[in-house]
Design a protein around this motif. Structure first.
Motif, PDB file in Angstrom:
ATOM      1  N   LEU A 117      52.377  91.338  62.210  1.00  0.00           N
ATOM      2  CA  LEU A 117      51.174  90.991  62.958  1.00  0.00           C
ATOM      3  C   LEU A 117      49.923  91.282  62.130  1.00  0.00           C
ATOM      4  O   LEU A 117      48.996  90.469  62.088  1.00  0.00           O
ATOM      5  N   LEU A 118      49.900  92.409  61.441  1.00  0.00           N
ATOM      6  CA  LEU A 118      48.762  92.745  60.591  1.00  0.00           C
ATOM      7  C   LEU A 118      48.588  91.678  59.509  1.00  0.00           C
ATOM      8  O   LEU A 118      47.467  91.242  59.228  1.00  0.00           O
ATOM      9  N   LYS A 119      49.691  91.226  58.930  1.00  0.00           N
ATOM     10  CA  LYS A 119      49.645  90.188  57.893  1.00  0.00           C
ATOM     11  C   LYS A 119      49.048  88.907  58.467  1.00  0.00           C
ATOM     12  O   LYS A 119      48.172  88.288  57.858  1.00  0.00           O
ATOM     13  N   GLN A 130      40.539  95.762  57.382  1.00  0.00           N
ATOM     14  CA  GLN A 130      39.995  96.658  58.404  1.00  0.00           C
ATOM     15  C   GLN A 130      39.809  95.937  59.741  1.00  0.00           C
ATOM     16  O   GLN A 130      40.202  96.437  60.786  1.00  0.00           O
ATOM     17  N   LYS A 131      39.222  94.737  59.706  1.00  0.00           N
ATOM     18  CA  LYS A 131      39.007  93.975  60.935  1.00  0.00           C
ATOM     19  C   LYS A 131      40.353  93.634  61.576  1.00  0.00           C
ATOM     20  O   LYS A 131      40.514  93.695  62.791  1.00  0.00           O
ATOM     21  N   ALA A 132      41.334  93.292  60.734  1.00  0.00           N
ATOM     22  CA  ALA A 132      42.677  92.980  61.242  1.00  0.00           C
ATOM     23  C   ALA A 132      43.299  94.207  61.908  1.00  0.00           C
ATOM     24  O   ALA A 132      43.924  94.101  62.966  1.00  0.00           O
ATOM     25  N   GLN A 133      43.126  95.386  61.306  1.00  0.00           N
ATOM     26  CA  GLN A 133      43.681  96.615  61.886  1.00  0.00           C
ATOM     27  C   GLN A 133      43.004  96.958  63.211  1.00  0.00           C
ATOM     28  O   GLN A 133      43.664  97.367  64.165  1.00  0.00           O
ATOM     29  N   ILE A 134      41.692  96.772  63.276  1.00  0.00           N
ATOM     30  CA  ILE A 134      40.969  97.061  64.521  1.00  0.00           C
ATOM     31  C   ILE A 134      41.430  96.113  65.623  1.00  0.00           C
ATOM     32  O   ILE A 134      41.702  96.532  66.754  1.00  0.00           O
ATOM     33  N   PHE A 135      41.573  94.824  65.282  1.00  0.00           N
ATOM     34  CA  PHE A 135      42.007  93.865  66.304  1.00  0.00           C
ATOM     35  C   PHE A 135      43.443  94.144  66.727  1.00  0.00           C
ATOM     36  O   PHE A 135      43.776  94.042  67.907  1.00  0.00           O
TER      37      PHE A 135
END
Length: 197
Positions: A117-119, A130-135
């Motif tokens: 999902l992070l990918k 970072q934006k991907a991890q926050i979302f």
């Protein structure tokens, strides 16, 4: 997806964020260089200006670029940099149309692991790590999207009972705590830069 989010601190805008995966992604994309509430009100403003109460990736992707930029620039502007953000939103929607048939929820629906999902999130235009991890943390903490290893993939943003990002905002009280954390981080970064470390 139909939950109550409190990111815009505006009932109409928050309702859209809670029911529309695309609105949530667009709000996250807008969340830079402006106050968070302003960013997350953006999707509702865009939907209204397009003449509806939801966002459609196909419609936005196909919109004439100058007209879409003008739509975001109209007072009150959707972002401090409406022209560049209009371009980014269109790129995001074009990517969603090309890779997910315009269905933003397909980015995380049926995903097997947090790492995967992070990918997928990091591959979205305008989404760095970072934006991907926050979302990802927002999906896990508030939207019930919890593939195996989602907390680990979200990094420190996935920590339970933390107040690091929009993923942790559930109302005015937690908003104050997240703001305080961000100010501490900025002050620490500024001090580190001043001392040359």
């Amino acid at each position: 997806m139909d939950v109550t989010l409190h990111l815009a601190q505006d009932p109409e805008a928050d309702a859209l964020l809670g029911r529309s995966p695309l609105a949530a992604l667009v709000g996250m994309l807008l969340d830079q260089q402006v106050p968070m509430e302003w960013a997350f009100k953006g999707p509702a403003t865009i939907a209204r200006r397009l003449g509806g109460d939801d966002l459609d990736a196909h419609e936005i992707a196909a919109h004439e670029p100058e007209a879409f930029a003008a739509l975001l620039s109209r007072k009150p502007a959707v972002h401090r940099y409406p022209g560049s953000m209009a371009k980014r939103i269109q790129q995001l929607c074009q990517y969603l149309v090309e890779h997910y048939d315009g269905d933003a929820e397909a980015v995380w629906k049926d995903v097997g692991t947090g790492k995967e999902l992070l990918k997928r999130l990091a591959e979205l235009p305008g989404f760095g790590k970072q934006k991907a991890q926050i979302f990802l943390a927002l999906l896990g903490k508030q939207l019930g999207v919890r593939p195996t290893g989602w907390r680990e993939a979200a990094g420190s943003y996935g920590d339970p009972d933390s107040f690091r990002s929009v993923a942790d905002i559930t109302g005015p009280e937690s908003l104050v705590k997240v703001r305080a954390h961000k100010q501490e981080m900025k002050a620490a970064a500024k001090a580190a830069k001043a001392s040359g470390t």
